[in-house]
Structure formats: C-alpha cells, structure tokens
Design a protein around this motif. Structure first.
Motif, PDB file in Angstrom:
ATOM      1  N   ALA C 157       0.837  -1.204   0.000  1.00  0.00           N
ATOM      2  CA  ALA C 157       0.000   0.000   0.000  1.00  0.00           C
ATOM      3  C   ALA C 157       0.869   1.250   0.000  1.00  0.00           C
ATOM      4  CB  ALA C 157      -0.921  -0.008   1.210  1.00  0.00           C
ATOM      5  N   LEU C 158       1.926   1.243   0.807  1.00  0.00           N
ATOM      6  CA  LEU C 158       2.811   2.406   0.856  1.00  0.00           C
ATOM      7  C   LEU C 158       3.520   2.597  -0.476  1.00  0.00           C
ATOM      8  CD1 LEU C 158       4.452   2.101   4.381  1.00  0.00           C
ATOM      9  CD2 LEU C 158       2.885   3.865   3.593  1.00  0.00           C
ATOM     10  N   TRP C 159       3.993   1.498  -1.037  1.00  0.00           N
ATOM     11  CA  TRP C 159       4.687   1.569  -2.315  1.00  0.00           C
ATOM     12  C   TRP C 159       3.751   2.135  -3.387  1.00  0.00           C
ATOM     13  CZ3 TRP C 159       3.373  -0.984  -6.867  1.00  0.00           C
ATOM     14  CH2 TRP C 159       4.295  -0.852  -7.912  1.00  0.00           C
ATOM     15  N   TYR C 160       2.490   1.646  -3.392  1.00  0.00           N
ATOM     16  CA  TYR C 160       1.534   2.112  -4.387  1.00  0.00           C
ATOM     17  C   TYR C 160       1.285   3.607  -4.200  1.00  0.00           C
ATOM     18  CZ  TYR C 160      -2.532   2.258  -7.391  1.00  0.00           C
ATOM     19  OH  TYR C 160      -3.393   2.563  -8.405  1.00  0.00           O
ATOM     20  N   LEU C 161       1.088   3.995  -2.952  1.00  0.00           N
ATOM     21  CA  LEU C 161       0.815   5.400  -2.659  1.00  0.00           C
ATOM     22  C   LEU C 161       1.936   6.295  -3.173  1.00  0.00           C
ATOM     23  CD1 LEU C 161      -0.996   7.443  -0.994  1.00  0.00           C
ATOM     24  CD2 LEU C 161       0.689   7.165   0.812  1.00  0.00           C
ATOM     25  N   LEU C 162       3.174   5.861  -2.962  1.00  0.00           N
ATOM     26  CA  LEU C 162       4.303   6.726  -3.304  1.00  0.00           C
ATOM     27  C   LEU C 162       4.626   6.735  -4.787  1.00  0.00           C
ATOM     28  CD1 LEU C 162       6.778   6.258  -0.352  1.00  0.00           C
ATOM     29  CD2 LEU C 162       5.491   8.289  -0.974  1.00  0.00           C
ATOM     30  N   THR C 163       4.407   5.629  -5.466  1.00  0.00           N
ATOM     31  CA  THR C 163       4.847   5.593  -6.860  1.00  0.00           C
ATOM     32  C   THR C 163       3.713   5.798  -7.850  1.00  0.00           C
ATOM     33  OG1 THR C 163       4.662   3.199  -6.833  1.00  0.00           O
ATOM     34  CG2 THR C 163       6.855   4.120  -6.491  1.00  0.00           C
ATOM     35  N   LYS C 164       2.489   5.484  -7.464  1.00  0.00           N
ATOM     36  CA  LYS C 164       1.428   5.478  -8.465  1.00  0.00           C
ATOM     37  C   LYS C 164       0.420   6.615  -8.331  1.00  0.00           C
ATOM     38  CE  LYS C 164       3.035   1.860 -10.370  1.00  0.00           C
ATOM     39  NZ  LYS C 164       3.831   2.050 -11.570  1.00  0.00           N
ATOM     40  N   THR C 165       0.408   7.308  -7.224  1.00  0.00           N
ATOM     41  CA  THR C 165      -0.626   8.334  -7.066  1.00  0.00           C
ATOM     42  C   THR C 165      -0.026   9.727  -7.215  1.00  0.00           C
ATOM     43  OG1 THR C 165      -0.283   8.570  -4.695  1.00  0.00           O
ATOM     44  CG2 THR C 165      -1.815   6.854  -5.406  1.00  0.00           C
ATOM     45  N   ARG C 166      -0.914  10.697  -7.454  1.00  0.00           N
ATOM     46  CA  ARG C 166      -0.453  12.080  -7.568  1.00  0.00           C
ATOM     47  C   ARG C 166       0.193  12.537  -6.263  1.00  0.00           C
ATOM     48  NH1 ARG C 166      -0.717  17.142  -9.949  1.00  0.00           N
ATOM     49  NH2 ARG C 166      -1.076  18.825  -8.473  1.00  0.00           N
ATOM     50  N   VAL C 167      -0.437  12.182  -5.171  1.00  0.00           N
ATOM     51  CA  VAL C 167       0.128  12.577  -3.877  1.00  0.00           C
ATOM     52  C   VAL C 167       1.557  12.036  -3.734  1.00  0.00           C
ATOM     53  CG1 VAL C 167      -0.056  12.274  -1.380  1.00  0.00           C
ATOM     54  CG2 VAL C 167      -2.096  12.757  -2.729  1.00  0.00           C
TER      55      VAL C 167
END
Lengths: 264, 233, 618
Positions: C157-167
């Motif tokens: 989840a953290l990896w996705y948040l950091l690499t795939k989202t605008r945020v």
C-alpha cells in the motif's frame, strides 16, 4: 612547444552509458586551450577525470610525462595542477584572505600544525595573490558575502596559490555579467602568458572563447568532433550544426551587414 | 494585467529592489533586462512571493499578491520558470509534468501532456526517462513545459538562456514565439539582449533594483547610451 | 528443522511492528529531511492509546478498530507536533530540528506518566487469534501468522501510494525541492503535515499492533529508537522495501540470538549493522547520499578570530571568581561546579567535531563512558593508582574513537550520524550485557581518587585545571592550521581535496582528539562520583551533549561550553520537581523556536543591535 598534459583514449561510463568516449588531446606549455560543446557533452566529466574527482573507465592522463590517471585530486594538485569549479567551492566561514592562506598552508604542508595561529601565516603571500586578481581591498571581508564575480576571481587566486604549471577552469565565467567575463578571461590570459603556464577551460560564452583561446576542442556526446584554431572551429560545418547554430540569432540581433558572428 | 507599484525588497540589510514599478498588459511579452545582480531574479521571486517585498504592492488581475504564499500565487495563474531549471531529477518527465498540473482555467484552452509534446517533441521521446538523464537544454524545456501544465495566465521566465548552448537558445526562442502566439503574456528576465530582442515586444531595464528604461526595442536601439550604461554588452 | 522454521516465523512476526515504525521514520525523513527522534514516542503513544481503547471496545472488531484508531490518534498527535513545534523551525539550521524533536520526547514521556502511570501494562490478546497452530509439530501463535500476513500489504500500500498516485509524486518531488513544488501551486506545508500524519500513524499502528506480544511501558520509546535507526540504516534511508528486509533480518536474527546466544542479543543487532555498512555503506537498498545535496540551511557562520585582550581578561576574571567558590559557598555548590566543568568539557569536545567539523555524531557518549569505564576497570581489576588510570582513560577513548571514526567517516550526513549512534549503542550493549566484567546494570563502584584529591575542594581545583585546560586547548586548536583545515573540509570538501587537503584524515584525527577529550571528561566524572553505570554510555547522554551544543549555538566557538553550563544548572534546579521532563522539554522547544541561533548566537545578534559591543568575538 612541449606538451604538458597528454590525454589518451579517456573514457567514462555511467551505468553502461558512455559519458565520455575515447577522448584524446594534449595541452602544450603556455597554451590557453578551450573545451566547448553542448550541455551534457561530457566537458565537466572530462575535467573531473583529469584531476581525479572521477576515475576513468579507460584511458590515460599524463602530466609532465607522469601517469596521473586515477590519482586523488589532492595528489594531482600537489604535482602542480590548479582547478576552479563551475559552481564555486570557497569556504564561506572564512575571510577572503584566509581562503587563500588555507591553500598556502596546505601547499607548505602545515595542515597538522596544532600550534600557530592560522590567520597570521602566509598572509603577505595571500595578499599578493589577491592583488594579482585585483581584489586586495576585500581581504578581510567574510567570503560568504562576496558577489559572484568576486568569488570567481577569488577561486582563481586560490588555484594559483601553489604556483601550478597547469590551470583547469570549468566555466570560469558562468553567471557573470558580460563585461566581467571579458575582464576575467583577459586576466587569465595575462597570467598564463606572464608565468608561461597553461590553462584548459570550458566555456559557453563564445565571445570569451573566440577572444582568448589559442586552440579549441569541441566535444559532442562525449566525443571530440573537431579541434583546431578559432577560425577553423568557427567555420566547421559540424560544429555549427550541433553547437554554434546557424548564427541567425546573433546576425539578426546585430543587424550588421558583414554579420559573421561579430557581436559587440 | 500585472502591476508592480513602488516595490522594495531586501535580503537581510541589502536593498535589492528600490521603488520598482512597472506594468505588463494582456498578451504582451516584456523583457526585463539588466546586468547580473541588477535585481532581475529578485523581481521575479518577489512577484512569486518566494521573497517577500518589504513595501509596495503587486497586483495581478485585481488580486493583491503581497502576503500570499507562493503556492497561492501559482494558483492564481502565474507560472514560474526558475533560473537554475530545478527539475525533479528523480522523477520521470511525465511525473515532472504531473507535479505542475493544475485545473483548467475559464476561457483558456487547457494544456495537456499531448499538446505540450507537440511543442517539445524531444520530451515525448523520453517521457519515461528520469530528469537526471536529460541534457541541459532538455531540462530547460521540461521546466517550461512543467509550468505550462499549470495552465498559467502569465508566464515568468527567469534567464532561460543562461548556460545553454547557442543552438539550443535558438530553439528556445522559437518555442517562446510559439507560446507567445497562443496569447500567453510573458515576463522574460534576460541578460542576453540579442535573445530578448528576438522574442519580446517591450524592454524594461533595471539597475540596482531601479527602473532605468521602459519602452520599445527600436527606441533602445536609437539610444545606445542607455544600452551601454546599463547592459554592458 | 521444525523449531528453526517456527523461530523464523516468530522473527517475521516481530518484524511487523518494527517495519511499521521504521517505515514511518524513513518516510518523514525522506520528505522533511528531519530525523524524528520523537518517533519512538509516537510508537509508545500508539501502544498506550491502543491499550486504553481495547479496554472499552469489545471483541475482535473492537481489537482491530482499536489498533486503527490508535494509529489515527497518533497521526493526529504527529500533526499537532508538526504544526506547533516543527513548522516554526523548518527554516532553522537542519540539525536544530533534532533538538526540538528531543524536547518532544521529554514532553511525551511525562504526559504518558501523567495519564497511564508508571506501571507497565500487559496488552490484551487478540480476540479470535488467541490460540496456536502447530506447524511441523511446533506451536506458532495464530496472532503471529496474522502479523506476518499483514505486513506485506502495508508495504504494498505504501509503495503504491508513493509511486502510483499524484500525492506520491508530489511527495517525491518535495523530497527533492520543497520550494519549487510550492511555486508550482502545491501547498507544501500541508503536504509536509500529511506526511507527518502518515509517518506518525504508522508508528502508532506499530505500537498498538504489538500489544498482544509486548504490552506497553514508559521505556519503550528509547528501546525501539535504537532498533528503528538500525533498521532504517541497514535498509537504506528512504527505501521502504529496504526497511522491510532489514526489519525481517534484525527480528529473525534476534529470535535466533535469544535461543543460541542469550548473552549477546543486544550486541548482535549492532554487529549486523556494522557488517552491512562495511560492505554497503548506504544500506542494502539505499542510494548514495551526496554531500551537500540538500544544501546548507541557515546563514553561514562568521569568520573567527582569537579572542581579544578584553575577552581574555574577562574569561580570566571569571575563572578567578570560580576558583573562589569553595571559600564562599557550601560544598554542595563546589560539587555542582565540578559537574558543570566536566559536562562543559564533554560538550566542548563534541562541539569541536560538530561545530567546526560539521560531523554530527549521535554517539559521543561512547567516548565519555569509555573514559570513565577504562579508569574504573583499571582501578577495580588491576588496582591501578588513580594518576595512571587517569592517563590511560583518554587513551582508551582515543583508540575507540580511531576505530569508530574509521568506520563512520566513510559515510557523511545522516548516515554518519546514524552509524555513530548505532556503534555507541554497540559499546553500551557490550557494557550492559557483559555482567561478569563490567558489572552490567550494577555498574562499578568504589572508584575514588588518590588521597591528595580526596576532599571535594581539591578535586574541584583538579577538575578546574584539567577541564578548563582541555576546553582552552580545543579553543586554541580551532584557530590553528589544523582547525582551519577541519573547517575547510566542512565548508567545501571538494575544494579542500582539490587543494591538497586529505579531508577524511583531518576529520579522523579531529574525531580521535574529540574522543580523547571526552574520555578525559569521563575520567574526571568517575573519580568525582566514585562509581559509573551504563547510563553514562546511553543514547540519552549523547543527546544531552547534542542538546547543549545546539542550545549554546553550533556556529559559535563558545556555544558548547555556555550551553552545557546553562543546561546543567537548569537541570539541577528543575529535577527537584516531579514532572521536570515536561518542563525541560517545553523549555527546549521554546528555546529552539524563539532563539534558533542558540544562546551565544542570539546574544551576539542582540549585541549587534545594541550600540555597544559590536566587536564581540565569542
């Protein structure tokens, strides 16, 4: 003229990409040699290999006949090469004159002296060097508050502290106003001539290059694409294409009839 | 559209901008000229509120910018292209553009990644490369493209030709002309008079933070004394 | 075979909390460049809040929602800390923020004591996961399996948040250039706050989720701090997968250590780290941190000059005044003054490498403690006379500094700081666990000076001569060519190297000198107290040194000494109250916010505005 620096087949790869490949040239005694080329052509990488900031992947650098490839910068410096950087690296917490005294203390191998007061050592020599670059009145100012152009001159004074026989100057005039640029390069040219030393420099300002360089080497994508006199380089078709451009910018701007890159 | 009125800015005790006033009109490209240290970059940063002017007012489209944070200025529609490029080297080109993206503005055709790639074809080829793999010229182009993603109504360009190979400067001039044709007003801070004259409609010369000239290039041409006094070309 | 597999599973389960907390630390560091010392406190709060919630909310749903709510609550506390404490000091010199977060530790410690009391609490067991399952015949708690399953999801989840989202893109952009992100229309202040929320929430989650295994107590903030630093450093700062691998590595090794090497569980972790960093200086998955990549924050310090005659006379007068102390004040004050001088010497030695060398050591107490222990061990085992023990103590500290310096100086910046901390912890854990030799927790006692120094007054004069002599020696060194070379290496290593200065060697020698002088302080200390305990080597002691140097003023020569004197005196007064940590913590935070140049720096600024004393050299 005898050769002072001999570079043979210099190559550097970063992550498999060639930043500099098979570059060879020589610097002769008393020569002011310019290394030009587009951004990312490998000029700074090349410089960093000459003085040991980077280790070359392949190739050889010889200084006065001695192989200096891969030596750390401090050893290269002791052999008599001075360097200035694209982004100045002076010591902001010291005064202007102390910056030069530091280099002199190092030159006289006094770094492990625990006893003396550093700010009293070699002061006269340091002031002399400041006079040479025309800023003795700034000696006691904090280096942190110097104007950019003065920092560049200070760097030159530091580079001259150990009486080098070769100067490496990476974009010595970047970020300076046009008139300052001309003055600084004139100063460098005078020093080179008076002391019969050599200088290798990179530069983007073609006014500076064409006015002072004895010879020019052009790098593109890490390779030497041309070398020769100012006239030869100006008229080289390939150099015009990848670097100098068609000259339309300067010609139309100048509006002068003869137009051949002659801008004031 | 943009109006500076008696702006004074200090760095510590150094007085950098001295009662500087000028205006920039709808659809105009104005070049801010002056030597190194004359206060060009400080002017641009003062408009962006990256440095806070001590006195004076800066008004953009009826909004007072003083005391706004830089991101609020950017959201009003001022696009800032900084001096030292400052792209995000660890991010890919597409990600760099994403950082600059802002919602479309009323009455303006919004910029998209596709429309920007038409102006900057080099960037399209390398869209998934990280910023650090780009050449200096490409980085400069990316900085401009990134700012355009914010759909600005005014573009501030700070010394875009500094440290760039002459051939790239020519390309840059062509690009700015294209942007100009889209009707976007530009404030261009420059040392390179040749370059400024190619793209700008009007010249403002500053020296020690004071305005010394405001007028056409033709007039400047006819008045070499001003040029020689303040531009040291 | 079955046993080994079961132990492996236990290790993996233990890694869950460790990873959650460490990833939060790594995340906060990545964006704000702040090494958040109070991260251990967030973890502790998560445990206590989770415990309280579990008392109220019933059943399995109650348990898991308590864990989540504890995370959210700690996240909110993190936001409060960020807004109240850190926002005002983002512009201050980078390392000053460390001191602020240290103030937060003290405040949270006392608040937790106030709310939950001094008793350890036992965590409730997770409803529905109370039993065990047998794997290859070995019992494995069901809860452990749940932990093992959860962690990869969090990582993903953290990896996705950091690499795939605008945020995530904005966060990564802000990591590199905050100002530019702001100038592109992003409210970076809230981006920072958001990251702080997430980082603190992860720590809170970690604290709550380990309750069934570990419970909650008031010491867990410091206990976890060393471990998460080790995890983050081994994994590589800013790398989440690295943090996961390192957390697993450390936890698994720890489980095996408990079974097979019970005497060296603490030491093991630090040995692993030393080995990893020797092979991969930037951690398993870390990237090389280029010196100066993030720029020096704050104004550069002013050029220094030796003190003027007036100042010298003034200092001489002060020393003379101090020498009169035993005649005019009760002996209690003489003892206090001895303590002050010892601490001043310790602080001055740290200031030498930190202020002049730019080497932020988080483990300077190791040398102080080693000095003290070398003297104490010699006296205890060999019956060495005090005079000889006193000479050999700094030699011991010097040798240790040579070794630690060699290991750490290959790194720079935060990595250097973290490695010094971890190696100092290694020394501490050696002393702590080697009962037979060092006395462990019971320390070494009955270490008294020779007869001629036995009474308080003569030992005070002895301390004055040695302590003040050491401080003046360091001060003189600052003005010598060696001191200048040290500053040059800090100001611009590239330029120094390009003018013949072997920067690492200069720094190494100065590190060893500072270590030796800290050893002198340690020897003075042990003979004045007559005993030494492992606390003298603890993180808290190193932090004390850092705090006084920052409070005194890093960028001034006398900062360390002035800060040390001030803190010792304040502490002496304040510790008489029950909740003194709260008061001291708040005081530290206030000083950081109001006087970011430190005491000396602020006084100098003040003097600059006043008509007199423009030429003060401090």
């Amino acid at each position: 003229m005898t050769s002072i620096l001999q570079v043979t087949g210099l190559t550097k790869h970063f992550d498999g990409l060639a930043a500099v490949s098979d570059v060879s040239f020589e610097v002769k005694r008393g020569e002011l040699l310019a290394l030009i080329g587009p951004n990312g052509a490998g000029k700074t990488t090349c410089f960093n290999m000459l003085m040991g900031q980077l280790k070359p992947t392949a190739g050889k650098v010889e200084f006065n006949g001695r192989d200096i490839t891969g030596l750390p910068p401090r050893k290269v410096w002791r052999l008599g090469i001075g360097r200035t950087f694209q982004i100045t690296g002076t010591y902001p917490s010291m005064t202007v004159v102390e910056n030069i005294q530091m280099a002199l203390l190092s030159h006289h191998r006094r770094l492990f002296d625990f006893k003396s007061y550093a700010h009293l050592e070699y002061k006269k020599e340091a002031i002399n060097l400041l006079e040479l670059v025309g800023m003795p009145e700034q000696a006691e100012r904090a280096c942190a508050i110097l104007a950019y152009g003065d920092l560049k001159r200070l760097e030159l004074a530091i580079a001259l502290a150990h009486e080098p026989s070769l100067l490496l100057m990476d974009e010595p005039t970047a970020g300076m106003a046009p008139r300052e640029r001309i003055a600084l390069m004139q100063l460098t040219a005078d020093i080179v001539e008076q002391r019969n030393i050599s200088a290798l420099f990179t530069e983007h300002d073609m006014d500076v290059v064409f006015a002072h360089a004895h010879r020019i080497i052009v790098l593109n994508r890490g390779e030497v694409i041309a070398s020769g006199s100012v006239e030869q380089i100006r008229n080289d078709a390939q150099v015009r294409e990848v670097y100098l451009g068609g000259g339309t910018l300067y010609q139309s701007a100048d509006g002068s009839a003869d137009g051949e890159h002659s801008h004031a | 559209m943009l109006e500076l009125e008696s702006v004074n800015t200090y760095y510590g005790k150094a007085h950098i901008l001295n009662d500087l006033s000028f205006t920039l009109n709808e659809g105009e490209v104005v070049s801010l000229l002056g030597r190194n240290g004359a206060g060009k970059t400080t002017t641009v940063k003062s408009i962006m509120q990256l440095v806070k002017p001590a006195t004076g007012s800066i008004v953009f489209d009826g909004n007072h910018l003083n005391r706004l944070a830089p991101h609020q200025v950017a959201r009003l529609g001022i696009g800032y292209v900084p001096e030292e490029r400052r792209i995000f080297t660890d991010l890919t080109i597409l990600e760099n553009l994403e950082v600059g993206r802002q919602a479309p503005r009323d009455g303006l055709e919004p910029w998209t990644v596709e429309s920007l790639f038409k102006i900057f074809p080099n960037l399209e080829e390398r869209q998934n490369n990280r910023g650090k793999a780009l050449s200096g010229g490409e980085q400069q182009m990316l900085t401009i493209a990134r700012t355009l993603m914010g759909n600005p109504r005014l573009l501030l360009l700070d010394e875009p030709s500094e440290g760039i190979a002459p051939v790239i400067v020519e390309q840059m001039a062509a690009t700015i002309m294209q942007i100009k044709e889209s009707g976007l007003p530009v404030l261009l801070s420059e040392q390179n008079l040749h370059f400024a004259r190619l793209v700008a409609d009007r010249a403002i010369i500053i020296e020690s933070g004071e305005k010394k000239y405001d007028g056409s290039f033709a007039e400047l041409e006819a008045n070499p004394s001003i040029r020689d006094a303040y531009l040291s070309v | 075979m079955g046993l080994i597999f079961a132990q492996l599973l236990t290790g993996l389960a233990n890694a869950a909390a460790l990873f959650l907390v460490a990833s939060g630390l790594s995340l906060i560091f990545g964006v704000t460049r702040i090494v958040n010392f109070s991260h251990g406190s967030f973890y502790m709060l998560g445990a206590f809040i989770g415990y309280s919630l579990m008392q109220v909310l019933p059943g399995a749903i109650g348990f898991w929602s308590s864990v989540l709510l504890a995370g959210v609550a700690v996240g909110i506390i993190g936001v409060i800390v960020e807004i109240l404490v850190l926002r005002p000091v983002y512009k201050a010199p980078e390392l000053f923020q460390l001191v602020a977060t240290f103030g937060v530790i003290l405040v949270i410690q006392d608040l937790a004591l106030l709310i939950w009391g001094a008793e350890d609490v036992l965590g409730p067991r997770a409803p529905g996961l109370k039993g065990i399952v047998r794997i290859m015949g070995e019992p494995v708690p069901k809860f452990d399996l749940a932990l093992i399953a959860i962690t990869p999801f969090v990582l993903f989840a953290l990896w996705y948040l950091l690499t795939k989202t605008r945020v995530g893109i904005l966060v990564r952009a802000a990591t590199q250039d905050r100002e530019m992100v702001g100038a592109l229309g992003v409210n970076q202040a809230w981006l920072f706050t958001g990251v702080f929320f997430l980082g603190a929430a992860l720590a809170g989650l970690g604290g709550a989720i380990q309750l069934p295994k570990g419970g909650a107590d008031l010491l867990m903030d410091f206990t976890i701090l060393a471990s998460i630093f080790v995890v983050v450093v081994i994994g590589g700062m800013g790398s989440l997968p690295g943090a996961y691998i390192a957390a697993v590595l450390i936890s698994v090794l720890n489980v095996f250590g408990v079974s097979y090497l019970p005497q060296s569980t603490l030491v093991l972790m630090f040995v692993v780290m030393a080995v990893v960093l020797t092979i991969r200086p930037y951690g398993l998955l870390g990237r090389e941190e280029k010196a100066g990549e993030h720029g020096q924050v704050g104004e550069p310090e002013l050029p220094i000059k030796p003190a003027s005659l007036t100042i010298r006379l003034l200092v001489l007068a002060l020393i003379a005044l101090l020498a009169c102390l035993p005649f005019v004040a009760p002996s209690f004050f003489t003892i206090l003054a001895t303590d002050v001088i010892v601490f001043c010497l310790f602080a001055a030695s740290l200031h030498f490498i930190l202020g002049l060398g730019g080497l932020v050591s988080f483990g300077h107490a190791a040398f102080f403690g080693t000095g003290a222990y070398v003297a104490a061990l010699l006296v205890t085992y060999v019956g060495t006379p005090m005079e000889l023990a006193f000479l050999l103590a700094p030699v011991g500290a010097f040798l240790l500094a040579i070794i630690i310096g060699w290991l750490c100086l290959r790194l720079s910046g935060v990595y250097f700081a973290m490695l010094t901390l971890a190696l100092a912890q290694l020394v501490w854990s050696l002393v702590f666990q080697w009962d037979d030799f060092t006395g462990g927790d019971d320390g070494l006692v009955d270490i008294w000076p020779s007869a001629w120094l036995r009474d308080t007054t003569s030992y005070f004069y002895f301390t004055m001569v040695i302590g003040i002599g050491g401080i003046l020696f360091l001060r003189h060194l600052a003005h010598s060519p060696f001191g200048y070379a040290l500053r040059a290496s800090r100001d611009s290593a590239r330029q120094a190297e390009a003018t013949g200065i072997h920067t690492k060697r200069i720094q190494w020698v100065s590190f060893a000198i500072a270590g030796a002088l800290a050893g002198v302080a340690g020897a003075l200390f042990v003979f004045s107290k007559g005993s030494v305990f492992p606390v003298e080597l603890e993180i808290a002691k190193s932090f004390d040194g850092l705090i006084v140097v920052f409070l005194g003023g890093v960028k001034t020569l006398s900062g360390g000494v002035v800060g040390a004197a001030a803190l010792t005196l304040v502490q002496d007064y304040i510790t008489r109250f029950e909740y003194w940590r709260l008061a001291l913590g708040l005081l530290i935070i206030l000083v950081v916010i109001i006087a970011p140049n430190g005491i000396v720096g602020s006084l100098r600024k003040l003097a600059h505005w006043l008509p007199f004393g423009r030429s003060k050299s401090t």
